[in-house]
Scaffold this active site. Structure first.
Site, mmCIF file in Angstrom:
data_model
loop_
_atom_site.group_PDB
_atom_site.id
_atom_site.type_symbol
_atom_site.label_atom_id
_atom_site.label_comp_id
_atom_site.label_asym_id
_atom_site.label_seq_id
_atom_site.Cartn_x
_atom_site.Cartn_y
_atom_site.Cartn_z
ATOM 1 N N LYS A 114 0.746 -1.372 0.134
ATOM 2 C CA LYS A 114 -0.033 -0.024 0.091
ATOM 3 C C LYS A 114 1.002 1.505 -0.059
ATOM 4 C CE LYS A 114 -4.074 -1.502 1.247
ATOM 5 N NZ LYS A 114 -5.822 -1.145 3.398
ATOM 6 N N LYS A 198 -4.994 -8.939 -6.344
ATOM 7 C CA LYS A 198 -5.871 -9.171 -6.267
ATOM 8 C C LYS A 198 -7.872 -8.139 -6.176
ATOM 9 C CE LYS A 198 -6.425 -7.265 -1.829
ATOM 10 N NZ LYS A 198 -6.089 -6.832 -0.458
ATOM 11 N N LYS A 201 -10.204 -2.733 -4.113
ATOM 12 C CA LYS A 201 -11.710 -1.662 -3.900
ATOM 13 C C LYS A 201 -11.007 0.133 -4.578
ATOM 14 C CE LYS A 201 -13.029 -1.779 -0.135
ATOM 15 N NZ LYS A 201 -13.166 -2.076 1.779
HETATM 16 P P1 TYM Z 1 -10.896 -4.497 4.283
HETATM 17 O O1 TYM Z 1 -11.983 -3.861 3.905
HETATM 18 O O2 TYM Z 1 -10.005 -4.216 2.983
HETATM 19 O O3 TYM Z 1 -11.834 -5.615 3.589
HETATM 20 C C1 TYM Z 1 -12.353 -6.695 4.437
HETATM 21 C C2 TYM Z 1 -12.901 -7.889 4.034
HETATM 22 O O4 TYM Z 1 -13.196 -8.189 2.608
HETATM 23 C C3 TYM Z 1 -11.594 -9.365 2.286
HETATM 24 N N1 TYM Z 1 -11.402 -8.928 0.910
HETATM 25 C C4 TYM Z 1 -10.800 -10.470 0.028
HETATM 26 N N2 TYM Z 1 -11.289 -11.608 0.242
HETATM 27 C C5 TYM Z 1 -11.104 -11.959 -0.528
HETATM 28 N N3 TYM Z 1 -10.539 -11.857 -2.244
HETATM 29 C C6 TYM Z 1 -10.474 -10.182 -2.511
HETATM 30 N N4 TYM Z 1 -9.916 -9.841 -3.372
HETATM 31 C C7 TYM Z 1 -11.008 -10.051 -1.109
HETATM 32 N N5 TYM Z 1 -10.198 -7.958 -1.039
HETATM 33 C C8 TYM Z 1 -10.246 -7.759 0.530
HETATM 34 C C9 TYM Z 1 -10.588 -9.235 3.334
HETATM 35 O O5 TYM Z 1 -9.298 -9.902 3.598
HETATM 36 C C10 TYM Z 1 -11.490 -9.086 4.732
HETATM 37 O O6 TYM Z 1 -11.838 -9.763 5.474
HETATM 38 N N6 TYM Z 1 -7.992 -4.862 8.187
HETATM 39 C C11 TYM Z 1 -8.802 -4.918 7.747
HETATM 40 C C12 TYM Z 1 -9.969 -4.785 8.067
HETATM 41 C C13 TYM Z 1 -10.330 -5.099 9.659
HETATM 42 C C14 TYM Z 1 -10.376 -6.213 10.535
HETATM 43 C C15 TYM Z 1 -10.215 -5.542 12.008
HETATM 44 C C16 TYM Z 1 -11.095 -7.294 10.174
HETATM 45 C C17 TYM Z 1 -9.762 -3.616 10.726
HETATM 46 N N7 TYM Z 1 -10.225 -4.585 11.692
HETATM 47 C C18 TYM Z 1 -10.609 -6.644 12.564
HETATM 48 C C19 TYM Z 1 -10.505 -8.551 11.156
HETATM 49 C C20 TYM Z 1 -10.594 -8.180 12.302
HETATM 50 C C21 TYM Z 1 -9.752 -4.584 5.749
HETATM 51 O O7 TYM Z 1 -8.425 -3.399 5.582
HETATM 52 O O8 TYM Z 1 -10.462 -5.021 5.422
#
Ligand code: TYM
Length: 333
Positions: A114, A198, A201
């Site tokens: 990132k 991947k 967004k």
């Molecule tokens: P975020 O907002 O980027 O993504 C949310 C969830 O979607 C999953 N994900 C994917 N899974 C499969 N293929 C993809 N291309 C893909 N893109 C995203 C992510 O793995 C995630 O589960 N850091 C985290 C948010 C967070 C969190 C937490 C998660 C903050 N605190 C505590 C679990 C527990 C994040 O940025 O997810």
């Protein structure tokens, strides 16, 4: 025995099929098991590690709640809340940042991706982001964290932080060491335009992802334009190793229909992509179009969404503030 589930999603707009198949679909399954206690968090503090437009952020917070509900999470069964409304998260993140080691954070591959080439210009928050994520999880005595594959390393860090806190302060099992719940297959959905990246967004072209707000025509159009190769579909899984785009599209079909990848490959072996893409569009439209319409309907009812967040905030705050107080006592405050 029931599980204590916690997971978070960033309200940065464009929630997509990767978020759905990698994470939210799993949230719904866990929410439906009445033995589990689930907490699903809209992580706006994480969102601002990259500059956000405040008005858009506010809308995206509500849209994320609407997406949770449209996908099937029941706010009566699960707690849905907004991270910044429960102050314990930011404070616990500070306490834990004094336990986490620089060396651990330096290994985080997501930060490297990132931050890009110019790390000096990345926010400090983007660097320490996994510590806030650990705070989120550990405040709720979470036993299981459903996430996509890209969050695996952050969860390992969370486990290390919990163990070090418990050891340093001689409080065995005070912070519960959580287990990741990552699906064996389809936990990493790739871009429709590039099978090595991947689905995300932040990809500039919207053609790389199916947004959960896309309508039928958008979906059909994006699948039509999805990258493929020139060969017909293979007759066994092993041949997918070097055919990343084919593997991704077949994986999406499998995950949506709850068929194994093997069975999906068998169903389409020898077919050309245009036949397969037609079937894939069909199952995608069947699944995503109703979610998309429901999101649009729900986002119009701001007060309904705000009530859910307020209710969730009270419940989450009640739990998290008590856990934080105990952490403070352990530290000598
Ligand atoms: P975020 O907002 O980027 O993504 C949310 C969830 O979607 C999953 N994900 C994917 N899974 C499969 N293929 C993809 N291309 C893909 N893109 C995203 C992510 O793995 C995630 O589960 N850091 C985290 C948010 C967070 C969190 C937490 C998660 C903050 N605190 C505590 C679990 C527990 C994040 O940025 O997810």
């Amino acid at each position: 025995m029931g599980k204590k589930i916690f997971s978070g999603v960033q309200p940065t707009g464009n929630l997509h099929l990767g978020n759905y198949l990698g994470a939210i679909k799993n949230f719904v399954r866990l929410n439906n098991d009445s033995e589990n206690n689930c907490v699903f968090c809209v992580v706006d503090l994480h969102a601002i590690t990259v500059k956000q437009n405040p008005k858009e952020l506010r809308d995206n917070i509500r849209e994320t709640v609407a997406t949770f509900i449209a996908c099937g999470i029941d706010p009566k069964k699960s707690i849905i809340f907004n991270q910044s409304t429960v102050p314990a998260h930011a404070e616990a993140a500070w306490l834990l940042s004094c336990v986490a080691r620089m060396g651990w954070l330096n290994r985080m591959t997501q930060f490297k991706e990132k931050a890009g080439r110019d790390k000096e210009k990345a926010s400090v928050g983007l660097y320490s982001y996994p510590i806030l994520m650990a705070a989120d999880i550990l405040l709720y005595d979470t036993t299981h964290v459903p996430v996509g594959e890209d969050q695996k390393q952050h969860l390992e860090l969370c486990r290390d932080i919990a163990q070090k806190f418990n050891n340093d302060y001689n409080v065995y099992d005070f912070l519960k060491v959580p287990e990741p719940l990552i699906q064996k297959e389809f936990s990493r959905i790739m871009s429709l335009k590039d099978g090595t990246k991947k689905m995300s967004k932040s990809e500039l072209s919207d053609l790389g992802r199916i947004n959960l707000t896309d309508n039928k025509d958008d979906i059909i159009n994006k699948i039509k334009k999805a990258k493929t190769d020139t060969l017909p579909l293979p007759d066994n899984i092993d041949e997918l190793v070097n055919r990343l785009e084919a593997k991704n599209l077949l994986g999406i079909y499998s995950s949506l229909t709850d068929l194994t990848l093997e069975k999906t490959v068998d169903k389409f072996k020898g077919k050309n992509f245009s036949d397969f893409k037609e079937k894939l569009s069909q199952v995608l439209v069947e699944k995503i179009d109703p979610i998309s319409s429901e999101i649009k309907k729900l986002t119009e009812d701001k007060s309904f969404l705000d009530e859910i967040l307020l209710d969730g905030q009270k419940k989450a705050n009640d739990f998290a503030s008590k856990k934080l107080r105990k952490m403070q006592e352990i530290l000598g405050f």
